[in-house]
Design an enzyme around this catalytic site. Structure first.
Site, short mmCIF file in Angstrom:
data_model
loop_
_atom_site.label_atom_id
_atom_site.label_comp_id
_atom_site.label_asym_id
_atom_site.label_seq_id
_atom_site.Cartn_x
_atom_site.Cartn_y
_atom_site.Cartn_z
N HIS A 13 82.41 72.24 32.53
CA HIS A 13 82.30 72.19 31.05
C HIS A 13 81.97 70.76 30.64
CE1 HIS A 13 83.68 73.62 26.90
NE2 HIS A 13 83.25 72.38 26.74
N HIS A 15 79.44 68.10 27.99
CA HIS A 15 78.48 67.85 26.90
C HIS A 15 77.62 66.65 27.27
CE1 HIS A 15 80.57 70.64 24.19
NE2 HIS A 15 81.65 70.24 24.85
N LEU A 16 76.30 66.87 27.36
CA LEU A 16 75.38 65.77 27.74
C LEU A 16 74.51 65.30 26.59
CD1 LEU A 16 74.08 66.72 31.31
CD2 LEU A 16 75.61 64.84 30.67
N ASN A 41 75.75 73.08 22.57
CA ASN A 41 75.96 72.79 21.14
C ASN A 41 75.18 71.55 20.69
OD1 ASN A 41 77.72 71.14 22.62
ND2 ASN A 41 79.19 71.00 20.95
N LYS A 100 77.82 80.92 25.72
CA LYS A 100 78.98 80.26 25.12
C LYS A 100 79.28 80.80 23.73
CE LYS A 100 82.18 77.16 24.73
NZ LYS A 100 82.17 75.71 24.69
N HIS A 137 85.11 79.32 23.50
CA HIS A 137 85.90 78.31 22.78
C HIS A 137 86.95 79.12 22.02
CE1 HIS A 137 86.51 74.38 20.63
NE2 HIS A 137 87.23 75.22 19.93
N HIS A 175 88.57 75.07 28.29
CA HIS A 175 89.49 73.99 27.92
C HIS A 175 90.79 74.49 27.28
CE1 HIS A 175 87.37 74.63 24.18
NE2 HIS A 175 86.34 73.90 24.50
N ASP A 252 85.15 68.80 29.70
CA ASP A 252 84.87 68.78 28.25
C ASP A 252 84.63 67.34 27.78
OD1 ASP A 252 84.35 69.78 25.74
OD2 ASP A 252 86.45 69.86 25.14
C1 NCD Z 1 82.98 68.97 21.67
C2 NCD Z 1 81.73 68.18 21.26
O1 NCD Z 1 81.86 67.06 20.77
O2 NCD Z 1 80.63 68.69 21.46
N1 NCD Z 1 84.13 68.36 21.06
C3 NCD Z 1 85.41 68.46 21.50
O3 NCD Z 1 86.30 67.98 20.80
N2 NCD Z 1 85.71 69.02 22.64
C4 NCD Z 1 82.84 70.40 21.32
C5 NCD Z 1 83.85 71.31 21.99
O4 NCD Z 1 83.81 71.54 23.19
O5 NCD Z 1 84.72 71.83 21.29
ZN ZN Z 2 83.33 71.31 24.98
#
Ligand code: NCD
Ligand code: ZN
Length: 349
Positions: A13, A15-16, A41, A100, A137, A175, A252
């Site tokens: 999991h 975010h890039l 996202n 997702k 989520h 998460h 995450d």
């Molecule tokens: C994530 C994000 O910033 O893209 N933020 C977070 O607090 N984990 C989005 C997510 O996974 O909920």
């Molecule tokens: Zn996330």
């Protein structure tokens, strides 16, 4: 035990983001992990298979540019009320790994998410048929529910009914942050009720919600789902280190520019990718379970997704390191979780 060598881990999991920040961000993850499951996202969100494969291509290029040509980004599709079952066929054909579910408004860039999951039933049925996983989520969003209770409500109101409607659907509860989520995953698997697993972040294993308010408000500890009480942290730690193959690593790691975190309305997301494996090692070691790290980090996720385990190895050492104050992210600065603090473990390569 001062050194530990394990099979190369995967981050299930991550975010890039996109664009000029990609090479900076992907290099942190590719340094430690063979593969990462990349969240969709973006702005705008990755709602079509074509967008997902183009995004995958940009990540591969960025990884190459950063000196990690072997890094494998695995892709997900952002589910909306309008995602058609035919898009699922295409997703499977193109090797996407999951879809997702963001309840609309639950977190960063989730406005285009699902308003009522019932709208997606024909698409979920197709996923169950083809074995494509739903990544969840798990938070309800109504204003009447306390922020800290959103995950527990989601289990009863959304997740369990959804799984009863689609008993063959493969689900990853992302998460997780509560004892209720741990119990739900454990009970479902003990009762043989469908295929469900969960990712757990390093920060939810290491911190309870006091961390957000320690001596003042600390925006870099704010993420969604938000950190919870100590009893929940203990339950997560027991689950992650307890040997069950239903729990696996998903950082995450969610980078936001320093000025957007340190803001009157600070963004949700903790950046942990640069010390990911060391943070997990610290959590596992804190309960004398460092030997369980390999299955959590390197086996359980691949097995659940039906993908081969990695071939190579990494080594970590119990040797203190100081976390930098910040990193560069394109033209911005990025502050890691626990910046300038000391960590007990170091990554050797
Ligand atoms: C994530 C994000 O910033 O893209 N933020 C977070 O607090 N984990 C989005 C997510 O996974 O909920
Ligand atoms: Zn996330």
């Amino acid at each position: 035990m001062n050194k530990l060598t394990i099979t190369c881990p995967d981050d299930w999991h991550l975010h890039l983001r996109d664009g000029e920040v990609l090479p900076d961000l992907v290099s942190h993850t590719a340094r430690q992990f063979s593969r990462a499951l990349v969240m969709p996202n973006l702005k705008p969100p990755v709602t079509t298979v074509e967008q997902a494969t183009q995004y995958q291509h940009r990540i591969k290029e960025a990884a190459q540019q950063a000196g990690y040509p072997d890094f494998v980004p695995l892709m997900t599709l952002y589910l909306t009320d309008k995602t058609a079952p035919s898009e699922i066929d295409l997703a499977v054909e193109q090797g996407l790994v999951g879809v997702k579910l963001y309840p609309a408004g639950a977190t960063t860039n989730s406005d285009a998410g699902v308003t009522h999951i019932e709208h997606c039933d024909s698409t979920l049925a197709r996923m169950a048929e083809l074995g494509l996983a739903l990544l969840v989520h798990g938070e309800v969003t109504h204003q009447s529910i306390d922020l800290f209770d959103r995950e527990a409500f989601f289990i009863d109101e959304v997740l369990d009914p959804l799984r009863k409607r689609h008993p063959r659907l493969k689900v990853v509860f992302e998460h997780i942050t509560t004892k209720q989520a741990v119990d739900y995953v454990e009970q479902s698997s003990a009762l043989g009720q469908g295929q469900i697993a969960a990712t757990i972040t390093a920060h939810h294993l290491l911190y309870n919600r006091n961390a957000i308010f320690q001596g003042g408000i600390r925006p870099h500890y704010y993420c969604l789902p938000v950190l919870k009480r100590e009893v929940h942290r203990q339950a997560l730690l027991a689950a992650a280190t307890g040997g069950s193959n239903r729990f696996f690593l998903g950082t995450d790691s969610a980078p936001h520019a320093k000025h957007l975190k340190e803001h009157t309305c600070g963004c949700a997301g903790c950046f942990t990718a640069a010390q990911a494996i060391e943070l997990y090692a610290q959590a596992f070691d804190s309960v004398g379970k460092i030997q369980q790290l390999e299955s959590f980090a390197s086996f359980n996720g691949a097995d659940f997704y039906g993908l081969p385990r990695n071939q190579g190895q990494i080594t970590i050492e119990k040797k203190p390191q100081k976390i930098p104050a910040n990193y560069v992210m394109g033209k911005e600065l990025l502050v890691p979780l626990n910046a300038e603090e000391s960590l007990e473990w170091s990554f050797l390569g």
